[in-house]
Design a protein around this motif. Structure first.
Motif, mmCIF file in Angstrom:
data_model
loop_
_atom_site.group_PDB
_atom_site.id
_atom_site.type_symbol
_atom_site.label_atom_id
_atom_site.label_comp_id
_atom_site.label_asym_id
_atom_site.label_seq_id
_atom_site.Cartn_x
_atom_site.Cartn_y
_atom_site.Cartn_z
ATOM 1 N N GLU A 1 -4.527 -2.445 -15.702
ATOM 2 C CA GLU A 1 -3.995 -3.796 -15.576
ATOM 3 C C GLU A 1 -2.630 -3.728 -14.895
ATOM 4 O O GLU A 1 -1.771 -2.942 -15.304
ATOM 5 C CB GLU A 1 -3.863 -4.467 -16.945
ATOM 6 N N VAL A 2 -2.450 -4.551 -13.871
ATOM 7 C CA VAL A 2 -1.217 -4.519 -13.083
ATOM 8 C C VAL A 2 -0.736 -5.943 -12.838
ATOM 9 O O VAL A 2 -1.526 -6.818 -12.471
ATOM 10 C CB VAL A 2 -1.428 -3.824 -11.716
ATOM 11 N N ARG A 3 0.542 -6.156 -13.039
ATOM 12 C CA ARG A 3 1.172 -7.423 -12.665
ATOM 13 C C ARG A 3 2.111 -7.186 -11.496
ATOM 14 O O ARG A 3 2.895 -6.254 -11.495
ATOM 15 C CB ARG A 3 1.964 -8.004 -13.842
ATOM 16 N N HIS B 1 0.818 -1.215 0.000
ATOM 17 C CA HIS B 1 0.000 0.000 0.000
ATOM 18 C C HIS B 1 0.854 1.268 0.000
ATOM 19 O O HIS B 1 0.399 2.336 -0.428
ATOM 20 C CB HIS B 1 -0.916 -0.010 1.229
ATOM 21 N N TYR B 2 2.100 1.150 0.453
ATOM 22 C CA TYR B 2 2.961 2.321 0.604
ATOM 23 C C TYR B 2 3.881 2.541 -0.595
ATOM 24 O O TYR B 2 4.615 3.527 -0.634
ATOM 25 C CB TYR B 2 3.776 2.174 1.895
ATOM 26 N N HIS B 3 3.837 1.641 -1.558
ATOM 27 C CA HIS B 3 4.696 1.766 -2.736
ATOM 28 C C HIS B 3 4.096 2.774 -3.719
ATOM 29 O O HIS B 3 2.871 2.868 -3.850
ATOM 30 C CB HIS B 3 4.841 0.395 -3.409
ATOM 31 N N PRO B 4 4.930 3.527 -4.438
ATOM 32 C CA PRO B 4 4.408 4.492 -5.421
ATOM 33 C C PRO B 4 3.501 3.870 -6.475
ATOM 34 O O PRO B 4 2.640 4.563 -7.027
ATOM 35 C CB PRO B 4 5.679 5.065 -6.055
ATOM 36 N N LEU B 5 3.667 2.576 -6.766
ATOM 37 C CA LEU B 5 2.797 1.925 -7.743
ATOM 38 C C LEU B 5 1.349 1.962 -7.279
ATOM 39 O O LEU B 5 0.449 2.332 -8.045
ATOM 40 C CB LEU B 5 3.244 0.484 -7.983
ATOM 41 N N GLN C 1 4.791 -20.988 -12.182
ATOM 42 C CA GLN C 1 5.401 -19.853 -11.510
ATOM 43 C C GLN C 1 4.362 -19.120 -10.657
ATOM 44 O O GLN C 1 3.161 -19.311 -10.801
ATOM 45 C CB GLN C 1 5.978 -18.886 -12.550
ATOM 46 N N ARG C 2 4.852 -18.266 -9.791
ATOM 47 C CA ARG C 2 3.954 -17.361 -9.073
ATOM 48 C C ARG C 2 3.249 -16.455 -10.080
ATOM 49 O O ARG C 2 3.835 -16.077 -11.097
ATOM 50 C CB ARG C 2 4.741 -16.501 -8.088
ATOM 51 N N TYR C 3 2.016 -16.106 -9.754
ATOM 52 C CA TYR C 3 1.249 -15.275 -10.676
ATOM 53 C C TYR C 3 0.458 -14.254 -9.873
ATOM 54 O O TYR C 3 -0.225 -14.599 -8.905
ATOM 55 C CB TYR C 3 0.296 -16.146 -11.497
ATOM 56 N N SER C 4 0.560 -12.984 -10.263
ATOM 57 C CA SER C 4 -0.143 -11.911 -9.571
ATOM 58 C C SER C 4 -0.675 -10.929 -10.603
ATOM 59 O O SER C 4 0.106 -10.336 -11.357
ATOM 60 C CB SER C 4 0.808 -11.191 -8.603
ATOM 61 N N HIS D 1 8.834 -4.286 -6.526
ATOM 62 C CA HIS D 1 10.274 -4.032 -6.606
ATOM 63 C C HIS D 1 11.026 -5.194 -7.246
ATOM 64 O O HIS D 1 12.194 -5.049 -7.615
ATOM 65 C CB HIS D 1 10.852 -3.733 -5.219
ATOM 66 N N TYR D 2 10.372 -6.346 -7.407
ATOM 67 C CA TYR D 2 10.971 -7.467 -8.130
ATOM 68 C C TYR D 2 10.588 -7.465 -9.608
ATOM 69 O O TYR D 2 10.874 -8.423 -10.320
ATOM 70 C CB TYR D 2 10.556 -8.792 -7.495
ATOM 71 N N GLY D 3 9.941 -6.411 -10.043
ATOM 72 C CA GLY D 3 9.492 -6.301 -11.422
ATOM 73 C C GLY D 3 7.981 -6.250 -11.492
ATOM 74 O O GLY D 3 7.295 -6.994 -10.784
ATOM 75 N N HIS D 4 7.452 -5.366 -12.326
ATOM 76 C CA HIS D 4 6.006 -5.227 -12.432
ATOM 77 C C HIS D 4 5.634 -4.647 -13.791
ATOM 78 O O HIS D 4 6.476 -4.075 -14.492
ATOM 79 C CB HIS D 4 5.468 -4.315 -11.322
ATOM 80 N N ASP D 5 4.372 -4.816 -14.144
ATOM 81 C CA ASP D 5 3.784 -4.159 -15.310
ATOM 82 C C ASP D 5 2.613 -3.319 -14.828
ATOM 83 O O ASP D 5 1.789 -3.789 -14.032
ATOM 84 C CB ASP D 5 3.273 -5.184 -16.332
ATOM 85 N N PHE D 6 2.537 -2.101 -15.324
ATOM 86 C CA PHE D 6 1.456 -1.189 -14.956
ATOM 87 C C PHE D 6 0.980 -0.508 -16.236
ATOM 88 O O PHE D 6 1.701 0.291 -16.836
ATOM 89 C CB PHE D 6 1.969 -0.170 -13.942
ATOM 90 N N ASN D 7 -0.214 -0.884 -16.672
ATOM 91 C CA ASN D 7 -0.782 -0.352 -17.909
ATOM 92 C C ASN D 7 -2.195 0.138 -17.649
ATOM 93 O O ASN D 7 -2.937 -0.473 -16.867
ATOM 94 C CB ASN D 7 -0.817 -1.440 -18.990
#
Length: 324
Positions: free
Chosen positions: A252-254, A128-132, A237-240, A260-266
């Motif tokens: 859409e967010v992955r 909740h505290y991450h800029p994403l 694999q893990r999926y989020s 911080h381990y990698g993400h997609d934000f569209n």
């Protein structure tokens, strides 16, 4: 508070290294001063490996030591209330691993203890505290995408029982909804609003806990939602994934849990898609920084107080609709 925020660790966990010890090294005015474990030999080894100066013989000794201002509790779910309450009664702030409480009644008792002793009770929803998440929330609020029509969250984290025994133990508060399932419940509440479960389809494990859950929900604004979570072991694999369908767009967010381990934000406004990536600290860094500042200033955090109770109520509502 003029001195550094002194943190004691209840539970010598691997998670505490990532979520508390490493961020504390990068944030000023925060110190990890003491650790306690189920076995003192474990605490001694842990303190030596992580440069923690003091070891308590047990959890109670740490709480009553006078050497900490806040305790981080990373124990099986059923132990949260016992040790959280004792810490609050000894005038300590408490950061509890999620879920803070295994049910609504326990959440209410913990919150009552926090209120009575004028201490902070915080649930460790670090994402909740991450800029994403801040950016996602702002997109929802600014109105350019319209209103939310549907919410869909899928979180699949294989957890073999041989490596995660407590998560598969009913007596210890195991089960997917009282583990990773609390994340999409929290996302739904903070992005769309409170909801009512319509149906919950559950795959039960041999141990009796819920290993996988699909919950169909309806929000107060008329939007519909699906929460799909699993900790059942498999070779994948893990999926989020998080999806919001809106009247004038979509989000859409992955990997919202650990971006911080990698993400997609569209996101889409009308027919036009946009993309953004966030660099910087871990979710845990931003969480600890926010906690330090809130304790110093007296400001309110979004993952404390009634939010803890409402999330517990929502999880229980889903579990009470179980069929399987």
């Amino acid at each position: 508070m003029t001195r550094p925020l002194r943190i004691g660790l209840i539970g010598a966990s691997n998670l505490a290294i990532t979520s508390i010890i490493e961020p504390a090294r990068k944030i000023g005015d925060v110190e990890i001063t003491m650790v306690a474990a189920r076995e003192i030999s474990r605490a001694i080894d842990y303190a030596a490996a992580n440069n923690i100066r003091s070891v308590a013989a047990n959890y109670q000794e740490l709480i009553k030591s006078g050497g900490v201002d806040l305790v981080y509790i990373c124990l099986p779910n059923v132990l949260h209330e016992e040790w959280g309450t004792l810490a609050l009664e000894n005038k300590l702030h408490v950061l509890l691993e999620k879920p803070a409480a295994p049910d609504e009644a326990a959440a209410m008792r913990l919150l009552a203890a926090a209120s009575k002793n004028n201490c902070r009770l915080i649930e460790a929803f670090h994402y909740h505290y991450h800029p994403l998440f801040t950016a996602i929330k702002q997109l929802v609020l600014d109105g350019n995408l319209g209103t939310i029509k549907s919410f869909s969250a899928k979180l699949d984290v294989p957890m073999p029982p041989s490596e995660n025994a407590a998560r598969w133990d009913k007596e210890l508060g195991g089960g997917v909804m009282l583990d990773i399932g609390c994340y999409p419940v929290h996302w739904a509440r903070h992005l769309v609003g409170e909801f009512e479960p319509i149906e919950t389809i559950t795959k039960f494990a041999e141990t009796g806990v819920d290993g996988a859950v699909v919950a169909h929900v309806k929000f107060g604004n008329g939007a519909i939602g699906t929460i799909d979570v699993s900790m059942t072991p498999h070779n994948g694999q893990r999926y989020s994934r998080l999806k919001l369908e809106m009247t004038n767009g979509a989000i859409e967010v992955r990997n919202l849990v650990l971006p911080h381990y990698g993400h997609d934000f569209n996101w889409r406004i009308g027919d036009e898609w946009h993309h953004k990536e966030f660099k910087g600290g871990t979710t845990y860094f931003y969480q600890l920084q926010a906690i330090k500042e809130a304790i110093k200033s007296g400001g309110k955090l979004p993952t404390e107080g009634d939010d803890i109770l409402k999330n517990a109520q929502s999880i229980m509502a889903i579990l009470n609709k179980q069929v399987g």
